[in-house]
Motif scaffolding. Structure first.
Motif, PDB file in Angstrom:
ATOM      1  N   VAL A  24      63.623  35.315  64.808  1.00 21.98           N
ATOM      2  CA  VAL A  24      62.161  35.452  64.876  1.00 21.98           C
ATOM      3  C   VAL A  24      61.791  36.808  65.459  1.00 21.98           C
ATOM      4  O   VAL A  24      60.888  37.492  64.970  1.00 21.98           O
ATOM      5  N   PHE A  25      62.494  37.214  66.507  1.00 26.15           N
ATOM      6  CA  PHE A  25      62.233  38.507  67.137  1.00 26.15           C
ATOM      7  C   PHE A  25      62.430  39.645  66.138  1.00 26.15           C
ATOM      8  O   PHE A  25      61.565  40.510  65.969  1.00 26.15           O
ATOM      9  N   VAL A  26      63.574  39.630  65.454  1.00 20.80           N
ATOM     10  CA  VAL A  26      63.897  40.714  64.513  1.00 20.80           C
ATOM     11  C   VAL A  26      62.901  40.741  63.360  1.00 20.80           C
ATOM     12  O   VAL A  26      62.347  41.796  63.027  1.00 20.80           O
ATOM     13  N   VAL A  27      62.641  39.597  62.755  1.00 20.60           N
ATOM     14  CA  VAL A  27      61.736  39.569  61.602  1.00 20.60           C
ATOM     15  C   VAL A  27      60.345  40.040  62.006  1.00 20.60           C
ATOM     16  O   VAL A  27      59.729  40.849  61.312  1.00 20.60           O
ATOM     17  N   SER A  28      59.815  39.550  63.130  1.00 24.33           N
ATOM     18  CA  SER A  28      58.450  39.932  63.513  1.00 24.33           C
ATOM     19  C   SER A  28      58.355  41.424  63.831  1.00 24.33           C
ATOM     20  O   SER A  28      57.393  42.088  63.431  1.00 24.33           O
ATOM     21  N   HIS A  29      59.346  41.960  64.522  1.00 23.55           N
ATOM     22  CA  HIS A  29      59.285  43.382  64.878  1.00 23.55           C
ATOM     23  C   HIS A  29      59.594  44.294  63.699  1.00 23.55           C
ATOM     24  O   HIS A  29      58.971  45.352  63.553  1.00 23.55           O
ATOM     25  N   VAL A  30      60.521  43.896  62.859  1.00 24.81           N
ATOM     26  CA  VAL A  30      60.828  44.709  61.683  1.00 24.81           C
ATOM     27  C   VAL A  30      59.649  44.672  60.714  1.00 24.81           C
ATOM     28  O   VAL A  30      59.297  45.681  60.105  1.00 24.81           O
ATOM     29  N   ARG A  31      59.013  43.515  60.572  1.00 28.37           N
ATOM     30  CA  ARG A  31      57.845  43.413  59.688  1.00 28.37           C
ATOM     31  C   ARG A  31      56.718  44.320  60.180  1.00 28.37           C
ATOM     32  O   ARG A  31      56.093  45.024  59.392  1.00 28.37           O
ATOM     33  N   ALA A  32      56.474  44.304  61.496  1.00 26.33           N
ATOM     34  CA  ALA A  32      55.415  45.166  62.047  1.00 26.33           C
ATOM     35  C   ALA A  32      55.735  46.634  61.784  1.00 26.33           C
ATOM     36  O   ALA A  32      54.851  47.416  61.398  1.00 26.33           O
ATOM     37  N   ALA A  33      56.998  47.018  61.961  1.00 26.25           N
ATOM     38  CA  ALA A  33      57.392  48.405  61.700  1.00 26.25           C
ATOM     39  C   ALA A  33      57.250  48.742  60.218  1.00 26.25           C
ATOM     40  O   ALA A  33      56.774  49.822  59.863  1.00 26.25           O
ATOM     41  N   ALA A  34      57.621  47.813  59.347  1.00 31.04           N
ATOM     42  CA  ALA A  34      57.520  48.043  57.910  1.00 31.04           C
ATOM     43  C   ALA A  34      56.057  48.180  57.487  1.00 31.04           C
ATOM     44  O   ALA A  34      55.720  49.051  56.670  1.00 31.04           O
ATOM     45  N   GLU A  35      55.182  47.341  58.033  1.00 29.74           N
ATOM     46  CA  GLU A  35      53.757  47.440  57.706  1.00 29.74           C
ATOM     47  C   GLU A  35      53.194  48.788  58.143  1.00 29.74           C
ATOM     48  O   GLU A  35      52.394  49.397  57.431  1.00 29.74           O
ATOM     49  N   GLU A  36      53.627  49.276  59.295  1.00 26.12           N
ATOM     50  CA  GLU A  36      53.161  50.576  59.787  1.00 26.12           C
ATOM     51  C   GLU A  36      53.634  51.698  58.876  1.00 26.12           C
ATOM     52  O   GLU A  36      52.876  52.621  58.558  1.00 26.12           O
ATOM     53  N   VAL A  37      54.876  51.637  58.413  1.00 21.37           N
ATOM     54  CA  VAL A  37      55.413  52.662  57.505  1.00 21.37           C
ATOM     55  C   VAL A  37      54.640  52.651  56.188  1.00 21.37           C
ATOM     56  O   VAL A  37      54.240  53.711  55.679  1.00 21.37           O
ATOM     57  N   VAL A  38      54.419  51.475  55.628  1.00 21.11           N
ATOM     58  CA  VAL A  38      53.683  51.370  54.370  1.00 21.11           C
ATOM     59  C   VAL A  38      52.270  51.908  54.545  1.00 21.11           C
ATOM     60  O   VAL A  38      51.773  52.677  53.717  1.00 21.11           O
ATOM     61  N   GLN A  39      51.620  51.532  55.630  1.00 23.68           N
ATOM     62  CA  GLN A  39      50.256  52.011  55.907  1.00 23.68           C
ATOM     63  C   GLN A  39      50.233  53.536  56.020  1.00 23.68           C
ATOM     64  O   GLN A  39      49.364  54.197  55.459  1.00 23.68           O
ATOM     65  N   ARG A  40      51.200  54.088  56.724  1.00 17.52           N
ATOM     66  CA  ARG A  40      51.260  55.541  56.932  1.00 17.52           C
ATOM     67  C   ARG A  40      51.435  56.279  55.606  1.00 17.52           C
ATOM     68  O   ARG A  40      50.909  57.368  55.420  1.00 17.52           O
ATOM     69  N   HIS A  41      52.146  55.659  54.659  1.00 17.44           N
ATOM     70  CA  HIS A  41      52.391  56.310  53.371  1.00 17.44           C
ATOM     71  C   HIS A  41      51.282  56.065  52.355  1.00 17.44           C
ATOM     72  O   HIS A  41      51.261  56.712  51.317  1.00 17.44           O
ATOM     73  N   HIS A  42      50.380  55.144  52.625  1.00 16.55           N
ATOM     74  CA  HIS A  42      49.316  54.838  51.683  1.00 16.55           C
ATOM     75  C   HIS A  42      47.945  55.323  52.126  1.00 16.55           C
ATOM     76  O   HIS A  42      47.002  55.273  51.356  1.00 16.55           O
ATOM     77  N   VAL A  43      47.828  55.773  53.339  1.00 13.51           N
ATOM     78  CA  VAL A  43      46.541  56.239  53.850  1.00 13.51           C
ATOM     79  C   VAL A  43      46.617  57.751  54.033  1.00 13.51           C
ATOM     80  O   VAL A  43      47.552  58.260  54.653  1.00 13.51           O
ATOM     81  N   VAL A  44      45.663  58.448  53.482  1.00 12.37           N
ATOM     82  CA  VAL A  44      45.597  59.895  53.626  1.00 12.37           C
ATOM     83  C   VAL A  44      44.569  60.206  54.712  1.00 12.37           C
ATOM     84  O   VAL A  44      43.426  59.757  54.642  1.00 12.37           O
ATOM     85  N   ARG A  45      44.997  60.923  55.708  1.00  7.39           N
ATOM     86  CA  ARG A  45      44.088  61.302  56.787  1.00  7.39           C
ATOM     87  C   ARG A  45      43.821  62.800  56.690  1.00  7.39           C
ATOM     88  O   ARG A  45      44.733  63.606  56.603  1.00  7.39           O
ATOM     89  N   LEU A  46      42.539  63.159  56.689  1.00  8.22           N
ATOM     90  CA  LEU A  46      42.145  64.556  56.570  1.00  8.22           C
ATOM     91  C   LEU A  46      41.320  64.965  57.781  1.00  8.22           C
ATOM     92  O   LEU A  46      40.516  64.181  58.277  1.00  8.22           O
ATOM     93  N   ASN A  47      41.518  66.202  58.212  1.00  6.20           N
ATOM     94  CA  ASN A  47      40.638  66.715  59.253  1.00  6.20           C
ATOM     95  C   ASN A  47      39.332  67.163  58.582  1.00  6.20           C
ATOM     96  O   ASN A  47      39.177  67.061  57.362  1.00  6.20           O
TER      97      ASN A  47
END
Length: 97
Positions: free
Chosen positions: A38-61
């Motif tokens: 449970v620990f591994v799945v929950s933490h790896v899932r959170a990390a994976a969601e963050e990576v996917v979000q970072r690659h799908h959202v474009v941030r501009l100044n």
């Protein structure tokens, strides 16, 4: 810790780890009061969601945002021969599912 999953878990994920990594995971899971799985799945899932979000959202100044809007609102230009050739190659070689 995330809420309990409502979907039945049927897929398996296997990973080889060092004894030190396993001991650390067991200690961390124990501190959070859950199993290692449970620990591994929950933490790896959170990390994976963050990576996917970072690659799908474009941030501009502000300056980048202004250049982007200017490019979107600029009058259309005729495609160059190179662009027409690239489009033709794409249409000839890429199929949709």
């Amino acid at each position: 810790m995330p809420a309990v999953a409502t979907h039945r878990r049927s897929d398996r994920l296997v990973a080889r780890v060092t004894p030190e990594d396993k001991a650390l995971l067991e200690r961390a899971a124990g501190l959070e009061g859950c199993s290692v799985a449970v620990f591994v799945v929950s933490h790896v899932r959170a990390a994976a969601e963050e990576v996917v979000q970072r690659h799908h959202v474009v941030r501009l100044n502000q300056a980048e945002s202004q250049r982007f809007v200017k490019a979107l609102t600029a009058p259309l230009k005729q495609p160059t021969k190179r662009m027409r050739d690239a489009l033709a190659l794409h249409q000839a070689s890429v199929t949709e599912r």
